[in-house]
Design an enzyme around this catalytic site. Sequence first.
Site, mmCIF file in Angstrom:
data_model
loop_
_atom_site.group_PDB
_atom_site.id
_atom_site.type_symbol
_atom_site.label_atom_id
_atom_site.label_comp_id
_atom_site.label_asym_id
_atom_site.label_seq_id
_atom_site.Cartn_x
_atom_site.Cartn_y
_atom_site.Cartn_z
ATOM 1 N N SER A 64 2.188 -1.332 4.946
ATOM 2 C CA SER A 64 1.626 -2.598 5.405
ATOM 3 C C SER A 64 1.317 -3.485 4.206
ATOM 4 O O SER A 64 1.398 -3.050 3.052
ATOM 5 C CB SER A 64 0.375 -2.335 6.247
ATOM 6 N N ILE B 48 -0.842 0.863 2.188
ATOM 7 C CA ILE B 48 -0.993 -0.562 2.453
ATOM 8 C C ILE B 48 -1.189 -1.328 1.153
ATOM 9 O O ILE B 48 -1.679 -0.785 0.165
ATOM 10 C CB ILE B 48 -2.186 -0.804 3.423
ATOM 11 N N CYS B 49 -0.791 -2.596 1.168
ATOM 12 C CA CYS B 49 -1.022 -3.535 0.073
ATOM 13 C C CYS B 49 -0.273 -3.116 -1.191
ATOM 14 O O CYS B 49 0.949 -3.015 -1.193
ATOM 15 C CB CYS B 49 -2.520 -3.676 -0.170
ATOM 16 N N ALA B 50 -0.978 -2.840 -2.277
ATOM 17 C CA ALA B 50 -0.318 -2.435 -3.521
ATOM 18 C C ALA B 50 0.213 -1.012 -3.458
ATOM 19 O O ALA B 50 1.174 -0.665 -4.154
ATOM 20 C CB ALA B 50 -1.301 -2.565 -4.681
#
Length: 207
Positions: free
Chosen positions: A174, A111-113
Amino acid sequence: MKTAVVFLADGFEEIEALTPLDYLRRAGAEVFTVAVPSPTMNDEYIAISSHKVPVVADMNFKEFREEFSMELPDLVFCPGGMPGSANLGNNQDVLDFLKRCFAAGKYVAAICAAPAVVLAKTGILQNKNWTCYPGMETSVEEYCGSMELAEELMRGSTHKRDVPFITDENVITSRGAGTAEQFAMELVRLLCGDDAVAKLKASCCQR
């Protein structure tokens, strides 16, 4: 019982790490948190989040390698946050484990980075639809080491914007802290089934 591993390195984003951890455990999965060594780590069991929240992991990295040397978990998960994602991406043992899980058909989630900073370096995103924190996709060549490497490791991949998460076969990605609950529920669905999702939605008063 389904099993999952969550990698925690200094600088991880706590909502992104702990929301999936919490929901998966509520759904009955056995989830292990693993402290990944990083340059700022002072205790082999404690990872400090990006907002300076110390979290005591279930096992240190040596114990993790012994525990999962033979039998792989059903899911392995990399939370985002910086420099947490970079600390995961700089650990070759983490990258190798992710590749082993992917090759074995286990679920690999980020998720994210982390999709751009970690998964991109493994080749796992080849020919996959994926998402990440907005803008991180533009620096994949930096995380992979060069434009040439990025082109090879990301061959055939397609980045999708404005979606909370994407599941493409056994890879789940995500966008960030605000999508962590939706992402977590998708992991619950994949590991524990639709009935577990329905029970969680009711018990947690989800919108």
